[in-house]
Design an enzyme around this catalytic site. Sequence first.
Site, PDB file in Angstrom:
ATOM      1  N   SER A 116     -13.830 -27.261 -19.680  1.00 37.71           N
ATOM      2  CA  SER A 116     -14.838 -27.791 -19.203  1.00 37.71           C
ATOM      3  C   SER A 116     -16.052 -27.074 -17.974  1.00 37.71           C
ATOM      4  O   SER A 116     -15.282 -27.030 -16.636  1.00 37.71           O
ATOM      5  CB  SER A 116     -15.453 -28.863 -18.836  1.00 37.71           C
ATOM      6  N   TYR A 140     -11.898 -36.515 -15.077  1.00 36.05           N
ATOM      7  CA  TYR A 140     -12.006 -35.734 -16.282  1.00 36.05           C
ATOM      8  C   TYR A 140     -11.885 -34.292 -15.295  1.00 36.05           C
ATOM      9  O   TYR A 140     -11.554 -33.248 -17.021  1.00 36.05           O
ATOM     10  CB  TYR A 140     -13.406 -35.606 -16.997  1.00 36.05           C
ATOM     11  N   LYS A 144      -9.089 -31.756 -16.401  1.00 38.46           N
ATOM     12  CA  LYS A 144      -9.146 -30.251 -17.520  1.00 38.46           C
ATOM     13  C   LYS A 144      -9.017 -28.753 -16.733  1.00 38.46           C
ATOM     14  O   LYS A 144      -8.053 -28.087 -17.307  1.00 38.46           O
ATOM     15  CB  LYS A 144     -11.027 -30.118 -17.294  1.00 38.46           C
TER      16      LYS A 144
END
Length: 326
Positions: A116, A140, A144
């Site tokens: 991402s 988040y 990643k």
Amino acid sequence: MAILITGGAGYIGSHTVKELLRHGHEPVVYDNLQTGHRKAVMNAPLIEGDLSDLERLEKTFRSFSIKAVIHFAADSLVGESMENPLKYFANNVKNSIQLLEAMVRFNVKKIVFSSSAAVYGEPKEVPITEEHPCRPTNPYGETKWIFEKALEALHRSGKIDFISLRYFNAAGADPEGELGEDHAPETHLVPICINSALDGRPVPIFGTNYDTPDGTCIRDYIHVTDLALAHLLALENLGHDGTAGVYNLGNGSGYSVKQVVGTVERVTGIKIATVESPPRPGDPARLVAGSARIRKALGWTPNYPEIERIVETAYRWHLNHPTGMG
Ligand code: UDP
């Protein structure tokens, strides 16, 4: 050659499964169906399982003779990751490492990873290239990035080849109308605007004082089928000299929240009500991709770069599927 698609019943996963089937590959979907949809995997085999279930995962590797992995399964909401970070570290890091361990045990060397733009954090400059430093501003993005580090280390040790695709904002729906975006609850801007056009609920605009021309956040929206095709290219190029590594995936054009609302109004012909709302914690002002690397190395070019077309495919799917993926 069987390819394990973790999270293949989800939004981006299912569009990728469709492209793989279309191009003669053999996807095997592994999905816990917490957010994914059984119907979305079409004719591909579906193993209903969680990434934490090592026994089921290994049985899947064994019984389908898996030869490559595309890893989508993850928790992916920035806001939720701020409130419940351990959920993100457990699933996106711990369970995903378990997947890598299984790959090593079964001598599976190829993995395409769904990463991402959230790995970059607040950009120092846009467009963002892959050389831009990674300073994620939410768990988040951190998870990643950590998983990418594991991929890089394993690659250096000679055990895997990997391509990590750093997506900007996936949007739109299968142009043939079979698949679309169906999250519950829906948090993404394009479907929220479309729902609002259809049911009249106002769209909250998260932050109107950002340092951008109209004060709202700018994002790079990329059609989900263009994303899916990038996974196919990544898979087919894995193992060729110099292809391993990280690649941005975006169109290189930024649109503000207000511009997206305006586009949905133009496409639907319906005026959308909005309410100014506080900024969402962890949201950078501007994320726009520099995608020269994937264009050059893998020959990727988007078929649907225009925001109108992205919104139009999503709107058509919503109109034809009032109950979603069902
Ligand atoms: N956004 C918004 N209202 C909403 C949903 C999203 O203003 O109801 C904004 C959000 O703050 C971000 C952009 O729209 O700037 C895209 O958000 P989305 O959740 O679609 O994707 P993200 O950028 O978080 O991956």
